[in-house]
Scaffold this active site. Structure first.
Site, PDB file in Angstrom:
ATOM      1  N   GLU A  52      54.917 129.129  15.699  1.00 37.30           N
ATOM      2  CA  GLU A  52      56.121 128.282  16.061  1.00 37.30           C
ATOM      3  C   GLU A  52      57.050 128.933  17.075  1.00 37.30           C
ATOM      4  O   GLU A  52      57.626 128.649  17.792  1.00 37.30           O
ATOM      5  CB  GLU A  52      56.879 127.453  14.943  1.00 37.30           C
ATOM      6  CG  GLU A  52      56.025 126.570  14.265  1.00 37.30           C
ATOM      7  CD  GLU A  52      55.885 125.247  14.998  1.00 37.30           C
ATOM      8  OE1 GLU A  52      56.866 124.832  15.608  1.00 37.30           O
ATOM      9  OE2 GLU A  52      54.818 124.797  15.334  1.00 37.30           O
ATOM     10  N   GLU A  61      63.531 125.886  21.742  1.00 39.25           N
ATOM     11  CA  GLU A  61      62.648 125.607  22.334  1.00 39.25           C
ATOM     12  C   GLU A  61      62.609 125.390  23.932  1.00 39.25           C
ATOM     13  O   GLU A  61      63.777 125.454  24.459  1.00 39.25           O
ATOM     14  CB  GLU A  61      62.576 123.819  22.022  1.00 39.25           C
ATOM     15  CG  GLU A  61      61.543 122.987  22.597  1.00 39.25           C
ATOM     16  CD  GLU A  61      61.470 121.626  22.027  1.00 39.25           C
ATOM     17  OE1 GLU A  61      60.473 121.132  22.625  1.00 39.25           O
ATOM     18  OE2 GLU A  61      62.503 121.326  21.296  1.00 39.25           O
ATOM     19  N   ASN A  98      68.130 116.117  11.564  1.00 42.16           N
ATOM     20  CA  ASN A  98      67.803 117.367  11.099  1.00 42.16           C
ATOM     21  C   ASN A  98      68.827 118.533  11.158  1.00 42.16           C
ATOM     22  O   ASN A  98      68.804 119.194  10.266  1.00 42.16           O
ATOM     23  CB  ASN A  98      66.299 117.947  11.793  1.00 42.16           C
ATOM     24  CG  ASN A  98      65.179 116.974  11.290  1.00 42.16           C
ATOM     25  OD1 ASN A  98      65.065 116.614  10.322  1.00 42.16           O
ATOM     26  ND2 ASN A  98      64.487 116.425  12.161  1.00 42.16           N
TER      27      ASN A  98
END
Length: 174
Positions: A52, A61, A98
């Site tokens: 990841e 990201e 989240n």
């Protein structure tokens, strides 16, 4: 729980060599805090984190986050939420909902400062929080790396690399 050593971390994530020392203590603290305390759990966690984060390179990201605009399933209800709450941390926490849950669990105001998840300790702890909140220790205990990957990724993106890292981690941590 055995403490992960620098040599073990570099053996598991060889491309992390220049960053491994920075992440070692926070990763060990995170694994202690979130019960990632057996070789099977640690191997699974480190292989997922390794994939990841691109071997501890990325804590944010690369994409803009625009694709997440208006995603109700992520809690992105306000204009700009997609970009503001794009994936951050070693396991990319994504979306307003989240960020709220993670911030509450870790005692961080992520709504005001989502970039806090880019700090080394918080990047590690958010990955541990995600791991625990998704019940991934149980899947790691069962040895089901495909199910772990689906829960982390939403699919099986990068499965071959994750499985390869897991195999190395399992051997190194045995």
């Amino acid at each position: 729980m055995s403490e992960l050593t620098l040599a073990q971390l570099v053996a598991i994530l060889p491309y992390s060599r220049s960053r491994a020392a920075t992440f070692l203590a926070p990763l060990n603290a995170t694994m202690r805090e979130f019960g990632i305390n057996t070789p099977a759990r640690q191997a699974s966690f480190l292989s997922q984190v390794g994939h990841e984060s691109g071997s501890l390179v990325y804590v944010r990201e690369l994409a803009s986050g625009a694709a997440y605009e208006g995603r109700r399933d992520l809690g992105n209800m306000q204009p700009g939420d997609g970009v503001r709450f794009k994936g951050r941390g070693l396991i990319q926490v994504t979306g307003r909902a989240n960020y709220v849950a993670c911030g509450k669990a870790l005692g961080l105001d992520l709504l005001a400062k989502p970039e806090l998840l880019e700090q080394t300790v918080n990047a590690c702890r958010s990955a541990g929080w995600f791991w625990q909140s998704k019940g991934l220790n149980a899947l790691a205990d069962a040895g089901d790396q495909v199910a772990v990957t689906r829960r982390v990724n939403g699919g099986t993106n990068g499965l071959a690399e994750r499985l390869a890292m897991f195999a190395v981690a399992k051997r190194v941590l045995a």
